[in-house]
Design an enzyme around this catalytic site. Structure first.
Site, PDB file in Angstrom:
ATOM      1  N   HIS A 164       0.758  -1.245   0.023  1.00 12.91           N
ATOM      2  CA  HIS A 164       0.161   0.276  -0.188  1.00 12.91           C
ATOM      3  C   HIS A 164       0.395   0.968  -0.508  1.00 12.91           C
ATOM      4  CE1 HIS A 164      -3.885  -1.753   1.144  1.00 12.91           C
ATOM      5  NE2 HIS A 164      -3.253  -2.156   0.956  1.00 12.91           N
ATOM      6  N   TYR A 183      -9.093   5.533   7.120  1.00  6.72           N
ATOM      7  CA  TYR A 183     -10.025   6.362   8.180  1.00  6.72           C
ATOM      8  C   TYR A 183     -10.758   7.298   8.407  1.00  6.72           C
ATOM      9  CZ  TYR A 183      -5.406   3.542  10.018  1.00  6.72           C
ATOM     10  OH  TYR A 183      -4.164   2.323   9.884  1.00  6.72           O
ATOM     11  N   PRO A 221      -4.545   1.363  18.789  1.00  2.12           N
ATOM     12  CA  PRO A 221      -4.809   0.325  17.347  1.00  2.12           C
ATOM     13  C   PRO A 221      -4.828   1.277  16.278  1.00  2.12           C
ATOM     14  CG  PRO A 221      -6.605  -0.668  17.849  1.00  2.12           C
ATOM     15  CD  PRO A 221      -6.253   0.455  18.989  1.00  2.12           C
ATOM     16  N   LYS A 225       0.424   0.376  14.908  1.00  4.64           N
ATOM     17  CA  LYS A 225       1.448   0.070  15.437  1.00  4.64           C
ATOM     18  C   LYS A 225       2.120  -1.018  16.492  1.00  4.64           C
ATOM     19  CE  LYS A 225       3.075   2.750  12.841  1.00  4.64           C
ATOM     20  NZ  LYS A 225       3.705   2.316  11.723  1.00  4.64           N
ATOM     21  N   TYR A 241       3.972   6.434  10.308  1.00  6.59           N
ATOM     22  CA  TYR A 241       2.800   5.280   9.166  1.00  6.59           C
ATOM     23  C   TYR A 241       3.703   4.428   8.766  1.00  6.59           C
ATOM     24  CZ  TYR A 241      -1.674   2.749   8.490  1.00  6.59           C
ATOM     25  OH  TYR A 241      -2.428   1.893   7.982  1.00  6.59           O
TER      26      TYR A 241
HETATM   27  P1  RFL Z   1       0.466 -11.340  21.477  1.00  3.70           P
HETATM   28  O1  RFL Z   1      -0.178 -11.254  20.556  1.00  3.70           O
HETATM   29  O2  RFL Z   1       0.013 -11.493  22.854  1.00  3.70           O
HETATM   30  O3  RFL Z   1       1.769 -12.770  21.848  1.00  3.70           O
HETATM   31  C1  RFL Z   1       2.147 -13.033  23.281  1.00  3.70           C
HETATM   32  C2  RFL Z   1       2.057 -15.121  23.822  1.00  3.70           C
HETATM   33  O4  RFL Z   1       1.990 -15.310  24.444  1.00  3.70           O
HETATM   34  C3  RFL Z   1       1.707 -15.987  24.937  1.00  3.70           C
HETATM   35  N1  RFL Z   1       0.632 -15.780  26.945  1.00  3.70           N
HETATM   36  C4  RFL Z   1       1.759 -17.035  27.555  1.00  3.70           C
HETATM   37  N2  RFL Z   1       2.761 -17.995  27.123  1.00  3.70           N
HETATM   38  C5  RFL Z   1       2.980 -18.414  28.029  1.00  3.70           C
HETATM   39  N3  RFL Z   1       3.060 -18.392  29.879  1.00  3.70           N
HETATM   40  C6  RFL Z   1       2.597 -17.499  30.292  1.00  3.70           C
HETATM   41  N4  RFL Z   1       1.842 -17.003  31.503  1.00  3.70           N
HETATM   42  C7  RFL Z   1       1.699 -15.839  28.724  1.00  3.70           C
HETATM   43  N5  RFL Z   1       1.125 -14.936  28.802  1.00  3.70           N
HETATM   44  C8  RFL Z   1       0.902 -14.976  27.350  1.00  3.70           C
HETATM   45  C9  RFL Z   1       0.214 -15.844  24.694  1.00  3.70           C
HETATM   46  O5  RFL Z   1      -0.662 -16.745  24.791  1.00  3.70           O
HETATM   47  C10 RFL Z   1       0.147 -14.941  23.330  1.00  3.70           C
HETATM   48  O6  RFL Z   1       0.467 -16.225  22.095  1.00  3.70           O
HETATM   49  O7  RFL Z   1       1.534 -10.633  22.234  1.00  3.70           O
HETATM   50  P2  RFL Z   1       3.351 -10.371  21.118  1.00  3.70           P
HETATM   51  O8  RFL Z   1       3.847 -11.432  20.306  1.00  3.70           O
HETATM   52  O9  RFL Z   1       3.991  -9.074  21.835  1.00  3.70           O
HETATM   53  O10 RFL Z   1       2.268  -9.324  19.362  1.00  3.70           O
HETATM   54  C11 RFL Z   1       2.189  -8.430  19.451  1.00  3.70           C
HETATM   55  C12 RFL Z   1       0.801  -7.907  18.820  1.00  3.70           C
HETATM   56  O11 RFL Z   1      -0.065  -8.714  18.861  1.00  3.70           O
HETATM   57  C13 RFL Z   1      -0.173  -6.656  19.079  1.00  3.70           C
HETATM   58  O12 RFL Z   1       1.323  -5.623  18.929  1.00  3.70           O
HETATM   59  C14 RFL Z   1      -1.202  -6.649  17.515  1.00  3.70           C
HETATM   60  O13 RFL Z   1      -1.704  -7.351  17.307  1.00  3.70           O
HETATM   61  C15 RFL Z   1      -1.570  -5.281  17.783  1.00  3.70           C
HETATM   62  N6  RFL Z   1      -2.501  -5.030  16.609  1.00  3.70           N
HETATM   63  C16 RFL Z   1      -1.960  -4.462  15.519  1.00  3.70           C
HETATM   64  N7  RFL Z   1      -0.754  -3.764  15.303  1.00  3.70           N
HETATM   65  C17 RFL Z   1      -0.414  -3.703  14.283  1.00  3.70           C
HETATM   66  O14 RFL Z   1       0.970  -3.432  14.084  1.00  3.70           O
HETATM   67  N8  RFL Z   1      -0.853  -3.323  13.165  1.00  3.70           N
HETATM   68  C18 RFL Z   1      -2.367  -3.562  13.204  1.00  3.70           C
HETATM   69  O15 RFL Z   1      -2.809  -3.714  12.507  1.00  3.70           O
HETATM   70  C19 RFL Z   1      -3.014  -4.205  14.492  1.00  3.70           C
HETATM   71  N9  RFL Z   1      -4.400  -4.302  14.603  1.00  3.70           N
HETATM   72  C20 RFL Z   1      -4.318  -5.188  16.907  1.00  3.70           C
HETATM   73  C21 RFL Z   1      -4.827  -4.385  15.892  1.00  3.70           C
HETATM   74  C22 RFL Z   1      -4.215  -5.646  17.624  1.00  3.70           C
HETATM   75  C23 RFL Z   1      -5.962  -5.730  18.163  1.00  3.70           C
HETATM   76  N10 RFL Z   1      -6.680  -6.029  19.298  1.00  3.70           N
HETATM   77  C24 RFL Z   1      -7.729  -7.292  19.302  1.00  3.70           C
HETATM   78  C25 RFL Z   1      -5.934  -5.482  20.435  1.00  3.70           C
HETATM   79  C26 RFL Z   1      -5.815  -5.118  15.753  1.00  3.70           C
HETATM   80  C27 RFL Z   1      -6.666  -5.485  17.034  1.00  3.70           C
HETATM   81  C28 RFL Z   1      -8.088  -5.103  17.031  1.00  3.70           C
HETATM   82  C1  PHB Z   2      -6.529  -3.960  10.539  1.00  5.13           C
HETATM   83  O1  PHB Z   2      -6.928  -4.371   9.291  1.00  5.13           O
HETATM   84  O2  PHB Z   2      -6.662  -4.800  11.243  1.00  5.13           O
HETATM   85  C2  PHB Z   2      -5.921  -2.515  10.721  1.00  5.13           C
HETATM   86  C3  PHB Z   2      -5.569  -2.048  10.367  1.00  5.13           C
HETATM   87  C4  PHB Z   2      -5.185  -0.749  10.996  1.00  5.13           C
HETATM   88  C5  PHB Z   2      -4.796  -0.334  11.677  1.00  5.13           C
HETATM   89  C6  PHB Z   2      -5.716  -0.939  13.061  1.00  5.13           C
HETATM   90  C7  PHB Z   2      -6.145  -2.256  12.666  1.00  5.13           C
HETATM   91  O3  PHB Z   2      -4.896   1.103  12.161  1.00  5.13           O
END
Ligand code: RFL
Ligand code: PHB
Length: 389
Positions: A72, A200, A292, A296, A384
């Site tokens: 993108h 957005y 979100p 990031k 971004y």
């Molecule tokens: P995670 O993915 O939470 O993984 C942590 C892992 O640790 C395990 N765990 C344990 N394991 C052993 N013993 C324990 N006691 C434990 N406790 C926990 C968990 O089961 C899990 O598997 O953290 P990690 O690896 O640091 O990754 C971070 C990302 O997942 C997170 O920052 C992103 O998903 C945030 N996020 C987004 N980030 C982006 O860069 N771009 C995006 O577009 C974006 N969109 C989002 C998002 C997060 C969202 N939610 C649901 C919070 C959109 C959403 C809706």
């Molecule tokens: C997503 O596709 O899940 C998404 C994209 C952009 C954002 C947050 C989430 O800023």
């Protein structure tokens, strides 16, 4: 059992770290609380900075992403029926990649299996010990037995709710937090995305985001109340509300269908400092959370992994511990800038329950400034697409 680096958490941070270390000849064991299916069913991030794309290549797992991901070059910002574009490529010479976190995680699990590196799922009661000595170890329960894993270092990649951060004594741990008075209701649907680029949308009814995973899978979000539950929202209610928040021409084109996932995420900014305690190093959501808006979270986790994997390589290959000594400071310098961006972009795009008429006018002026001022657009685009590592 013994390994060089014990990784707690098999999410993207832990798996990427494991793969980069494996490629450098450093042994790791990943301990994950959940099953693999559970980890792969979590629908989260979708937008990857080039820094993360480069790390995927360095980890030897970039092939499917290159084939199936979408580049993108810009994004659309809407206010009511008006919209303008931020042209990343023209403003920064860079772009982002749309490729789901689920796919990143799947590719990393497969590479880890192929390398024969151990990933232990369904580990309960994971507890690090002796982190302030040169011989830390971890105890955990699995298959009804208590196990012990000895190691040189512990990487706390266990997400926001994981136990590792709590191991840093409260006298040295500082936590800064902001909660936002709303959440995001997200829907995944097997429909073609409404737009080639993300939209957005700032609307009088609240924020909305049109995103995607691929040509036939769309991801949409709307700002919702914190007290809402996904069950309060039927699919029809969701689509109706989304259509009211995005420009009319997009609403007319929007193809709706049954949701295949629906969930609510609260918005939070959070930073824990330091990110290192003795032989424990925190990475990703274990140490920091961003709202979100701006995508990031995963990308910030990736920059931590970049700094930590390089520091560990220096330690094992050159017997030089400077990277480890400086890890927390180096990672936090970038994290705080990303916290600023995510907070700013969230403030720009959402309706706040306590927003005064003045606050609203300032928000509108800020959006108009971004629309009309190239320097403001460049500043936004630089954050971004991702600040340099
Ligand atoms: P995670 O993915 O939470 O993984 C942590 C892992 O640790 C395990 N765990 C344990 N394991 C052993 N013993 C324990 N006691 C434990 N406790 C926990 C968990 O089961 C899990 O598997 O953290 P990690 O690896 O640091 O990754 C971070 C990302 O997942 C997170 O920052 C992103 O998903 C945030 N996020 C987004 N980030 C982006 O860069 N771009 C995006 O577009 C974006 N969109 C989002 C998002 C997060 C969202 N939610 C649901 C919070 C959109 C959403 C809706
Ligand atoms: C997503 O596709 O899940 C998404 C994209 C952009 C954002 C947050 C989430 O800023």
């Amino acid at each position: 059992m013994r390994t060089q680096v014990a990784i707690i958490g098999g999410g993207p941070s832990g798996l990427l770290l494991g793969q980069l270390l494996h490629r450098a000849g450093i042994d790791t064991v990943v301990l994950e609380r959940r099953s693999r299916d559970y980890v792969l069913s979590r629908i989260r991030a979708g937008v990857l900075e080039t820094g993360l794309v480069d790390l995927m290549h360095e980890a030897g797992v970039g092939a499917r992403m290159d084939r199936e991901g979408f580049i993108h070059d810009g994004t659309l910002i809407a206010k009511g029926d008006e919209q303008f574009r931020i042209d990343f490529e023209r403003l920064t010479g860079r772009h982002v990649m749309v490729y789901g976190q689920t796919e990143v995680t799947r590719d990393l699990y497969e590479a880890r299996d192929a390398a024969g590196a151990p990933t232990l799922h369904d580990c309960r009661g994971v507890k690090p010990h002796d982190l302030d000595t040169a011989a830390p170890f971890i105890t955990f329960l699995r298959d009804g037995a208590v196990h012990r894993l000895d190691c040189d270092f512990v990487a706390g990649c266990d997400g926001y709710h994981g136990p590792c951060r709590q191991e840093i004594p409260t006298e040295v741990r500082r936590e800064d937090e902001k909660t936002y008075p709303f959440g995001w209701l997200g829907v995944l649907s097997e429909t073609p995305p409404v737009s080639d680029e993300l939209i957005y949308a700032n609307s009088a009814r609240g924020f909305a985001l049109c995103s995607m995973r691929n040509a036939t899978l769309s991801r949409y979000y709307i700002q919702c109340d914190l007290s809402d539950s996904p069950d309060d929202w039927t699919d029809d209610m969701f689509w109706d509300e989304l259509k009211r928040r995005i420009p009319a021409e997009a609403a007319e084109r929007l193809e709706t269908g049954p949701s295949i996932e629906k969930s609510i995420a609260p918005l939070r900014s959070f930073v824990c400092e330091p990110m290192r305690w003795g032989r424990l190093f925190l990475c990703g959501d274990a140490a920091h959370i961003v709202p979100p808006t701006g995508a990031k979270g995963l990308n910030t986790a990736a920059s931590d992994v970049h700094y930590l994997s390089n520091a560990l390589k220096r330690f094992y290959h050159d017997r030089d511990d400077e990277g480890l000594e400086r890890y927390s400071e180096t990672a936090l310098a970038r994290i705080w800038k990303t916290e600023r961006f995510s907070w700013w972009f969230s403030s720009l795009m959402h309706r706040y329950p306590d927003q005064s008429a003045f606050d609203l006018r300032i928000q509108q002026a800020e959006l108009a400034f971004l629309r009309d001022n190239e320097a403001a657009q460049r500043a936004m685009a630089e954050s971004y697409v991702g600040l340099p590592y």
